[in-house]
Design a protein around this motif. Structure first.
Motif, PDB file in Angstrom:
ATOM      1  N   PRO A  62      -3.538  -1.237 -13.558  1.00 29.37           N
ATOM      2  CA  PRO A  62      -2.766  -2.141 -14.411  1.00 29.37           C
ATOM      3  C   PRO A  62      -1.729  -2.877 -13.565  1.00 29.37           C
ATOM      4  O   PRO A  62      -1.176  -2.316 -12.621  1.00 29.37           O
ATOM      5  N   SER A  63      -1.491  -4.137 -13.895  1.00 30.12           N
ATOM      6  CA  SER A  63      -0.575  -4.936 -13.098  1.00 30.12           C
ATOM      7  C   SER A  63       0.226  -5.880 -13.985  1.00 30.12           C
ATOM      8  O   SER A  63      -0.266  -6.352 -15.006  1.00 30.12           O
ATOM      9  N   LYS A  70       6.647  -3.706 -16.559  1.00 30.60           N
ATOM     10  CA  LYS A  70       6.164  -2.601 -15.727  1.00 30.60           C
ATOM     11  C   LYS A  70       6.713  -1.271 -16.236  1.00 30.60           C
ATOM     12  O   LYS A  70       5.977  -0.297 -16.385  1.00 30.60           O
ATOM     13  N   MET A  71       8.020  -1.241 -16.524  1.00 29.73           N
ATOM     14  CA  MET A  71       8.628   0.000 -17.028  1.00 29.73           C
ATOM     15  C   MET A  71       7.986   0.431 -18.344  1.00 29.73           C
ATOM     16  O   MET A  71       7.644   1.608 -18.520  1.00 29.73           O
ATOM     17  N   MET A  82       1.167  -1.812 -10.959  1.00 26.38           N
ATOM     18  CA  MET A  82       1.467  -2.479  -9.691  1.00 26.38           C
ATOM     19  C   MET A  82       1.861  -3.937  -9.905  1.00 26.38           C
ATOM     20  O   MET A  82       1.278  -4.613 -10.751  1.00 26.38           O
ATOM     21  N   HIS A  83       2.802  -4.403  -9.100  1.00 20.39           N
ATOM     22  CA  HIS A  83       3.137  -5.819  -9.072  1.00 20.39           C
ATOM     23  C   HIS A  83       2.062  -6.540  -8.255  1.00 20.39           C
ATOM     24  O   HIS A  83       1.567  -5.987  -7.261  1.00 20.39           O
ATOM     25  N   ILE A  86       2.467  -6.533  -4.491  1.00 21.82           N
ATOM     26  CA  ILE A  86       2.169  -5.255  -3.830  1.00 21.82           C
ATOM     27  C   ILE A  86       0.670  -5.141  -3.579  1.00 21.82           C
ATOM     28  O   ILE A  86       0.238  -4.701  -2.510  1.00 21.82           O
ATOM     29  N   LEU A  87      -0.141  -5.551  -4.554  1.00 19.22           N
ATOM     30  CA  LEU A  87      -1.594  -5.529  -4.352  1.00 19.22           C
ATOM     31  C   LEU A  87      -2.000  -6.471  -3.220  1.00 19.22           C
ATOM     32  O   LEU A  87      -2.865  -6.135  -2.411  1.00 19.22           O
ATOM     33  N   LEU A  88      -1.366  -7.639  -3.161  1.00 22.66           N
ATOM     34  CA  LEU A  88      -1.652  -8.580  -2.088  1.00 22.66           C
ATOM     35  C   LEU A  88      -1.262  -7.983  -0.730  1.00 22.66           C
ATOM     36  O   LEU A  88      -2.038  -8.003   0.219  1.00 22.66           O
TER      37      LEU A  88
END
Length: 109
Positions: A62-63, A70-71, A82-83, A86-88
């Protein structure tokens, strides 16, 4: 997944990632609304359609690009969220050195 069009387009540029918006509405947090004790139940109820989607086993990661979403998503689903940046970042860290060295990046040993 709480993602806007820009984040979905960015994430779909990452090899091996197929991002799609859930189109299930608000997570229920609405900025600080969901942080207030008197709004907790309503915030969770509003976020239920989104939370049900991200609990599905076929949703790998999930992003969201929103910190308060997110919280709420992590709290309501019990899963890490994940933001997109961050995945990038992680996609570059996981890339073989030959793919990243041409762009002037490096790895810490």
């Amino acid at each position: 997944s709480g993602l806007g069009d820009t984040s979905v387009r960015l994430m779909n540029l990452i090899p091996g990632i197929r991002a799609a918006p859930t189109n299930k509405g608000c997570c229920g947090q609405a900025g600080t609304f969901g942080l207030k004790c008197g709004n907790y139940d309503m915030a969770m109820q509003i976020g239920t359609p989104l939370l049900e989607v991200i609990r599905r086993p076929e949703v790998d990661i999930p992003s969201t690009d929103c910190p308060t979403c997110k919280m709420q998503m992590e709290h309501g689903s019990g899963r890490p969220v994940m933001h997109p940046i961050i995945l990038l970042r992680d996609s570059y860290v996981a890339a073989p050195p030959a793919e990243t060295e041409a762009y002037g990046t490096h790895r810490d040993a």
